[in-house]
Scaffold this motif. Structure first.
Motif, PDB file in Angstrom:
ATOM      1  N   ALA A 223     -11.279  -9.984  33.308  1.00  0.00           N
ATOM      2  CA  ALA A 223     -12.404 -10.307  32.436  1.00  0.00           C
ATOM      3  C   ALA A 223     -12.614  -9.190  31.426  1.00  0.00           C
ATOM      4  CB  ALA A 223     -13.658 -10.531  33.273  1.00  0.00           C
TER       5      ALA A 223
ATOM      6  N   TRP B  60     -10.324  -6.797  30.605  1.00  0.00           N
ATOM      7  CA  TRP B  60      -9.139  -6.690  29.763  1.00  0.00           C
ATOM      8  C   TRP B  60      -9.172  -7.752  28.660  1.00  0.00           C
ATOM      9  CZ3 TRP B  60      -5.711  -5.955  34.713  1.00  0.00           C
ATOM     10  CH2 TRP B  60      -5.698  -4.595  35.055  1.00  0.00           C
ATOM     11  N   GLY B  61      -9.758  -8.887  28.976  1.00  0.00           N
ATOM     12  CA  GLY B  61      -9.850  -9.968  27.988  1.00  0.00           C
ATOM     13  C   GLY B  61     -10.720  -9.595  26.799  1.00  0.00           C
ATOM     14  N   GLU B  62     -11.507  -8.556  26.942  1.00  0.00           N
ATOM     15  CA  GLU B  62     -12.394  -8.147  25.848  1.00  0.00           C
ATOM     16  C   GLU B  62     -11.967  -6.795  25.285  1.00  0.00           C
ATOM     17  OE1 GLU B  62     -16.361  -9.656  25.764  1.00  0.00           O
ATOM     18  OE2 GLU B  62     -14.715 -11.067  25.488  1.00  0.00           O
ATOM     19  N   VAL B  63     -10.862  -6.301  25.794  1.00  0.00           N
ATOM     20  CA  VAL B  63     -10.478  -4.931  25.503  1.00  0.00           C
ATOM     21  C   VAL B  63     -10.282  -4.663  24.016  1.00  0.00           C
ATOM     22  CG1 VAL B  63      -8.002  -4.350  25.466  1.00  0.00           C
ATOM     23  CG2 VAL B  63      -9.481  -3.397  27.233  1.00  0.00           C
ATOM     24  N   ARG B  64      -9.798  -5.670  23.320  1.00  0.00           N
ATOM     25  CA  ARG B  64      -9.530  -5.453  21.899  1.00  0.00           C
ATOM     26  C   ARG B  64     -10.806  -5.508  21.071  1.00  0.00           C
ATOM     27  NH1 ARG B  64      -7.391  -8.508  17.286  1.00  0.00           N
ATOM     28  NH2 ARG B  64      -6.402  -6.958  15.962  1.00  0.00           N
ATOM     29  N   SER B  65     -11.775  -6.276  21.531  1.00  0.00           N
ATOM     30  CA  SER B  65     -12.992  -6.429  20.725  1.00  0.00           C
ATOM     31  C   SER B  65     -14.098  -5.464  21.147  1.00  0.00           C
ATOM     32  CB  SER B  65     -13.484  -7.872  20.784  1.00  0.00           C
ATOM     33  OG  SER B  65     -13.378  -8.394  22.090  1.00  0.00           O
TER      34      SER B  65
ATOM     35  N   GLN C  78     -11.687  -0.338  25.962  1.00  0.00           N
ATOM     36  CA  GLN C  78     -10.334   0.186  25.776  1.00  0.00           C
ATOM     37  C   GLN C  78     -10.250   1.661  26.104  1.00  0.00           C
ATOM     38  OE1 GLN C  78      -8.379  -0.016  21.902  1.00  0.00           O
ATOM     39  NE2 GLN C  78      -6.828   1.211  22.972  1.00  0.00           N
TER      40      GLN C  78
END
Lengths: 215, 215, 215, 215
Positions: free
Chosen positions: C119, C121-126, C131
């Motif tokens: 969950a 990691w799914g937001e890691v870029r945003s 991150q």
DNA sequence: AATGAATGAGCTTTCATTCAT
DNA sequence: TATGAATGAAAGCTCATTCAT
């Protein structure tokens, strides 16, 4: 005696009930003014002087708010109905008349309130919940009026008269007068309406009722 | 005789009128099924088997469609009412009874249709147009029934009876029976309803009507 | 020794820390069940058996709660990782294997917990904070594994093999196995997963590892 | 040949499909930028340069839009996967390598796109639909890779090696490298990633693969 | 420290209306 | 005339956050 904590809980419960009632009152006002179709939750909240989200906080959904509002109306009418019976002397004729008069008294036969009732009746076929609520109470009243009519028939030895028929006629008469009050406010007047009811009672139960206003 | 161009125009007019009627019929069906509140223009179009934009093409707005639908219902009822009078013998008593029976005949006292009428009545206070339409016709019918009652009273020498009172009572009675048909479909029965009406007529005008359904 | 006042403060600090942890645990449960997207502060509070406002009281904002939750997960994993190293004999091969096994042990390779990791990691870029947290720890582990691989390479005189390559492969392998555990729970099996890891180790470091699960 | 009407219908169907794809593309962009949690329908519409209501017009609900978006990603990857197999020579070793390289090529191993995949994987446990979609394709790929590994094992007479183990390891390896690409963009580089894959293939199937980049 | 009622911004969704075809 | 894709205002609803108790 209540502990401090219990008292707190109880106070909160009362406050919550207050707010719910406040919102139901507000809903009634809105429906009465703008109709069911154009009453929004924002309207209800504004009328109550509260914020947008308040209705869903207390009622979870608009549908539920409307259900509870109809239930409140039904209970309110029921209270009036039962109180009228209690206050009447132990006399079927007088009680029946008192109930008919009750239906025409300003607090009940009032365009603002009737607008709300008819708003719900207008949806009765498409919203099963509304029908259940309405039908349950109607059945109860029909039975009470049937019993009263029956008593009168036996007292007066009215041979040809069927209590069920009379009960239905009387209930329908007041319902119809309400519609008249709503739709034709200019022509409608409370006295004439009562005359209509009396004309039926006098004609059917002549030994029990006599026309007061002769023409 | 019409020119080719005129005929074309006329045909178009007929086709247009046909489509309008089709949409009004569809509207009635939808309101009857889903209620006024949840009837959308998309529903109406779908029910008619036509496309989204069709209603605005023919009626410009939803409000207008609803107005026209109510007008249609009123005219339709009016036609039935006047035809009943025409077909009745030149006898006030028979005509009055025929009108009462008409109100209870299946084509009129039908839950589907009544649901639509009550849907409009439910908005009568908040939509002035609806009230105007309804009140105008109601006044007319009240007058006709008043005249019939008057004639009967003179024929029968019914001393104490006021024609206005009777007229209001009879109109209200049928309105109330309609509500009963809508709200309590399980208890409601056309025969009993007619009995209620008869019980009034027989009691008030005993020389004109008799208790058993001989008419 | 602490003064009475100091002790009071300290007790409070402990209680506070306890509550924070309770809420983080609750958050993990909720994310695991409902996903990050539909986990609300109300859910978290309810799961903890506490009241609405509690989260903001202890964490000031939802974002902060989520950051702290991710940090907790990272620290928890780190503790496990470091303890595994400590408990291993002073032998690079054994330590590396122990770390790989750790990643697949039920307490870590568990769908509920992995759901939470993924969950985030799914937001890691945003969400840059996520991150930063993840990358910092990853770098550390990469270095440790790199060192272990290096030692093994020197011990075994594995000429062609690059420690960095091996480190990345091993890390990626476990990450990928976790995804498999999460996405294909029916096919996934801890034993087969360990075989996959072993197949790599055995193939690359044949003198250190042998195919059967002797370790 | 199509009639005028049929052609119209067909054109509309194509236009509609275009619009749906446009919205899916826009959704992917938004998720990639803002994450799944903070992507709103308004964002998607704005990104596509269209109006608020457009998404629900074409997809009925946000949930459905997300389902369709994931399906699109899955189909898109599948197309790439199958095309890679088709284009490969009739040689298991070469095909397997081609598939591994495909997973690391810029068009696929791209942070923007991976962010979207991981966004969905992050919800995989709480949204059953996502899991079904993902698992179905994964099973298919696992089988294909298993068959390739099997062929290679038979060709090379690799005694101890289990095809299933290899298949799982290779799939997991690329999944894990994707996570690394997403989480550690600074450390990640495509060449090293390919080295990791090669290190496994070379070690397990030494007769089929040889290390190109020696250190 | 803890509660839970209240807020209000912002979301998804609905739908009357418009308009190019 | 008729279509149906597109619009955008407004609805119901959700929820992080605030605050009096």
């Amino acid at each position: 005696m209540l502990s401090v904590a219990e008292e707190k809980v109880s106070r909160r419960a009362i406050a919550k009930e207050h707010r719910r009632q406040q919102l139901i009152d507000s809903t009634i006002k809105c429906i009465s003014k703008k109709g069911l179709r154009s009453t929004t939750l924002a309207d209800v909240a504004r009328e109550a002087g509260l914020s947008q989200g308040i209705v869903n906080l207390h009622f979870n959904s608009k549908d539920n708010l409307l259900n509870e509002t109809l239930k409140f109306l039904a209970v309110e009418y029921d209270r009036e109905f039962m109180r009228t019976i209690e206050k009447s002397p132990d006399d079927a004729g007088a009680t029946l008349l008192a109930l008919m008069k009750m239906d025409l008294k300003p607090a009940i036969c009032d365009r603002k309130k009737l607008a709300v009732w008819f708003a719900f009746w207008g949806e009765v076929r498409s919203v099963p919940t509304y029908q259940k609520i309405c039908a349950a109470y109607d059945d109860k009243y029909d039975e009470i009026i049937f019993d009263l009519a029956n008593t009168i028939i036996q007292e007066g030895n009215y041979a040809d008269i069927d209590a069920k028929t009379v009960a239905e006629a009387l209930s329908s008469l007041t319902d119809g007068l309400w519609l008249s009050c709503l739709v034709n406010p200019k022509t409608f007047d409370r006295g004439t309406a009562l005359n209509s009811v009396m004309s039926y009672l006098c004609a059917v139960f002549p030994d029990h009722y006599q026309n007061e206003n002769r023409h």
